[in-house]
Structures are given as structure tokens and as C-alpha cells.
Design a protein around this motif. Structure first.
Motif, short mmCIF file in Angstrom:
data_model
loop_
_atom_site.label_atom_id
_atom_site.label_comp_id
_atom_site.label_asym_id
_atom_site.label_seq_id
_atom_site.Cartn_x
_atom_site.Cartn_y
_atom_site.Cartn_z
N GLN A 155 0.83 -1.20 0.00
CA GLN A 155 0.00 0.00 0.00
C GLN A 155 0.86 1.26 0.00
O GLN A 155 0.58 2.22 -0.72
CB GLN A 155 -0.93 -0.01 1.22
N GLY A 156 1.92 1.22 0.82
CA GLY A 156 2.82 2.37 0.86
C GLY A 156 3.52 2.58 -0.47
O GLY A 156 3.68 3.72 -0.93
N PHE A 157 3.91 1.48 -1.11
CA PHE A 157 4.60 1.60 -2.40
C PHE A 157 3.65 2.11 -3.48
O PHE A 157 4.06 2.90 -4.35
CB PHE A 157 5.18 0.25 -2.81
N ASN A 158 2.40 1.67 -3.45
CA ASN A 158 1.43 2.17 -4.43
C ASN A 158 1.26 3.68 -4.29
O ASN A 158 1.20 4.41 -5.29
CB ASN A 158 0.08 1.48 -4.24
N GLN A 159 1.19 4.15 -3.05
CA GLN A 159 1.08 5.58 -2.81
C GLN A 159 2.34 6.30 -3.27
O GLN A 159 2.29 7.36 -3.91
CB GLN A 159 0.84 5.84 -1.32
#
Length: 305
Positions: A155-159
Motif C-alpha cells: 500500500q505504501g509503495f502504491n502511494q
């Protein structure tokens, strides 16, 4: 592989081809895996720890390697072929920058006699890295794949990917993400990647932390359209200008100056906007089939025979 070296057990097959203790093609027999490990340690590029089996002190079960820095060619010197001497006795006594590059690959070809050794690779907290171009190829091979990201990291990487300006950076988003948030992953010798254990703190790379990171590093933020970027830049400059007002009187004076500058700029932009509108009208005519085919009407008589 040549037929005479083949074996259904790949470790036995490589043992026929490589010298003892080697799991890669040697350039010289004294450039062992420990030689390459010492290069990285001696240059303060990594910190390495080997963990042994309590029941067998000769068996390394797993190892950790913390990436501290990756030396740029310019930091080595003008002549990359000029050998540098180790800070402690070793055979060979010297290494070149090409040995340094090879070390980042060959150091990982360590294996125990049970063929179950693995590496925990991780970056250092609060460290800014300046990766050379050749390290990007290393990352493609030894870096983690998205399939093993824990949900919070994914999720952090997608953001991060949505906000990261990859057009202005030669560093790929995943490498920038992992190095910026000091994340870790497991690499095993058998060319298999392991999952990141839950015991590691992945919250530091969550959505809110990604947004905070871009606030601290706005130079990596993906820009909006040019007009919006210009507006935001001017807005930031004006905010700094007004923040310097030390009294209400000075603030009022500065506000008048800002208003005057904005009005003056708007007046200067009006002629250019009119030109653009006129150009757009001409373009519309060029695109209109009626105007495109007007030459086809020349020479046609409208009188009846």
C-alpha cells in the motif's frame, strides 16, 4: 552445461566445475568470496554479520548485510584500474573498482553444506544514497519483487509510485522507496526470494509516512500541469515574502505590492492570451473540411449547359 558436468543435483554439478568454496566463475583463485566480502567491509559500504548454528559452529545458517553506501566511480579515483590497498593484511593485498563492482554480486554466493543459507538485506535508516548506474542492474537482480511485499508495504509503495516523479529521476521507484524507508527483504542462494518477516517494522513505510516523506523531499514529487506548477511555485514564493512582515503596517504594505505585481502580470499576459485565442481560431479553420477543400471548387462552373 557440458554433459560431463551434468548431475541431477545441481550443487554436485557445480562442484565439478568450480573450485572448492566457489559458486561463481573465478578470475583468479585467490579472489574468493571472502575477498569480495572484505572489499565491501573495508570500504565501509556494508555491515555484514554471519549467524552460526548453535550445534555446529562451522555452519552459517544465515547472514545479514546492511547497505551503508555504494561507492561512485568518482569517489574511487580518476583511474578505476589503479589498485587500492586494503587497510588490513589480506591476499590479494589490493583491489580495483572493477573488483568493487563484482563484490556486490559475488559476496552473496555463500552457501552452507545443507544448502539452506539465506541473506537478510536492508538499508540504513536516515541515510541518503547516491547510487551509480551499474547498481541499478544489481537491484533488478537482487532486489525484492512486488509479490513478496507485505500488504502494508504494498500500500505504501502504491502511494509512493503515484506521487514519485519518475520522469525526473534515473532511480526506479522501488529502489527509492526501499532505500528511503530502510526496508528489508530476504534473498536465498537458490535464486528464490523469501517473504519479509512480520517482526520487521513495516509501519514506517505506510501511506501516511509516504506522504510525510514527500513533504520532506519535494524535489521527487511528480509535478502537476505546467501552469499549476508555476502557480504553486509563485504562491510559495509569495508566502515566504509575506511571512517576513514584522508588523501589521509592513504586512499591509507588502500585500499592496503583491496585489500590484499580480495585476501587472495579468495585464502583461492578456496580449499573449489573445494571440493564443486567435491561433486557435485559425487552427479550427484549418481543421474544418470546408476550408481544407476550398481549392477543389476552383474551375467549377455553376452555369447550366
Amino acid at each position: 552445461m557440458e554433459p560431463e558436468y551434468w548431475d541431477k543435483n545441481p550443487f554436485k554439478a557445480t562442484a565439478k566445475a568450480f573450485p572448492p568454496g566457489f559458486h561463481y566463475r573465478p578470475t583468479t583463485l585467490n579472489k574468493t568470496r571472502k575477498f569480495y566480502e572484505f572489499i565491501l567491509v573495508d570500504t565501509n559500504s556494508v555491515s555484514i554479520k554471519h549467524f552460526k548454528d548453535p550445534k555446529d559452529p562451522n555452519l552459517n545458517t544465515h547472514s545479514t548485510i546492511q547497505i551503508l553506501k555504494v561507492m561512485q566511480p568518482r569517489h574511487y579515483g580518476s583511474n578505476l584500474n589503479q589498485p587500492k590497498k586494503f587497510s588490513a593484511p589480506f591476499d590479494p593485498t589490493r583491489y580495483t573498482y572493477w573488483d568493487y563492482i563484482d563484490a556486490w554480486t559475488n559476496v552473496f554466493w555463500h552457501q552452507n553444506n545443507k544448502y539452506k543459507h539465506s541473506w537478510l538485506i536492508y538499508f540504513k535508516n536516515n541515510t541518503t544514497y547516491n547510487f551509480p548506474n551499474w547498481f541499478l542492474q544489481w537491484w533488478n537482480y537482487f532486489g525484492p519483487i512486488p509479490q513478496i511485499y507485505p500488504e502494508e508495504v504494498q500500500q505504501g509503495f502504491n502511494q509512493f509510485s503515484r506521487m514519485f516523479n519518475n520522469q525526473e529521476s534515473r532511480i526506479p521507484a522501488d529502489l527509492m522507496y526501499f532505500s528511503s524507508f530502510a526496508l528489508s527483504w530476504i534473498f536465498s542462494w537458490q535464486y528464490r526470494y523469501g517473504k519479509i518477516e512480520n517482526k520487521f517494522d513495516n509501519s514506517k513505510a505506510a501511506l501516511d509516512q509516504v506522504k510525510n516523506w514527500f513533504q520532506v523531499h519535494p524535489e521527487f514529487l511528480k509535478p502537476a500541469d505546467p501552469e499549476t506548477s508555476l502557480f504553486l511555485n509563485k504562491k510559495s514564493q509569495l508566502a515566504i515574502f509575506l511571512a517576513g512582515s514584522k508588523s501589521k503596517e509592513i504586512l499591509a504594505k507588502n500585500l499592496k505590492e503583491v496585489l500590484h505585481l499580480l495585476q501587472q502580470q495579468e495585464e502583461e499576459e492578456k496580449p499573449s492570451k489573445k494571440k493564443v485565442e486567435s491561433s486557435d481560431e485559425n487552427d479550427d479553420q484549418d481543421d474544418d473540411p470546408f476550408y481544407q477543400n476550398e481549392d477543389d471548387c476552383f474551375g467549377i462552373s455553376l452555369e447550366e449547359d
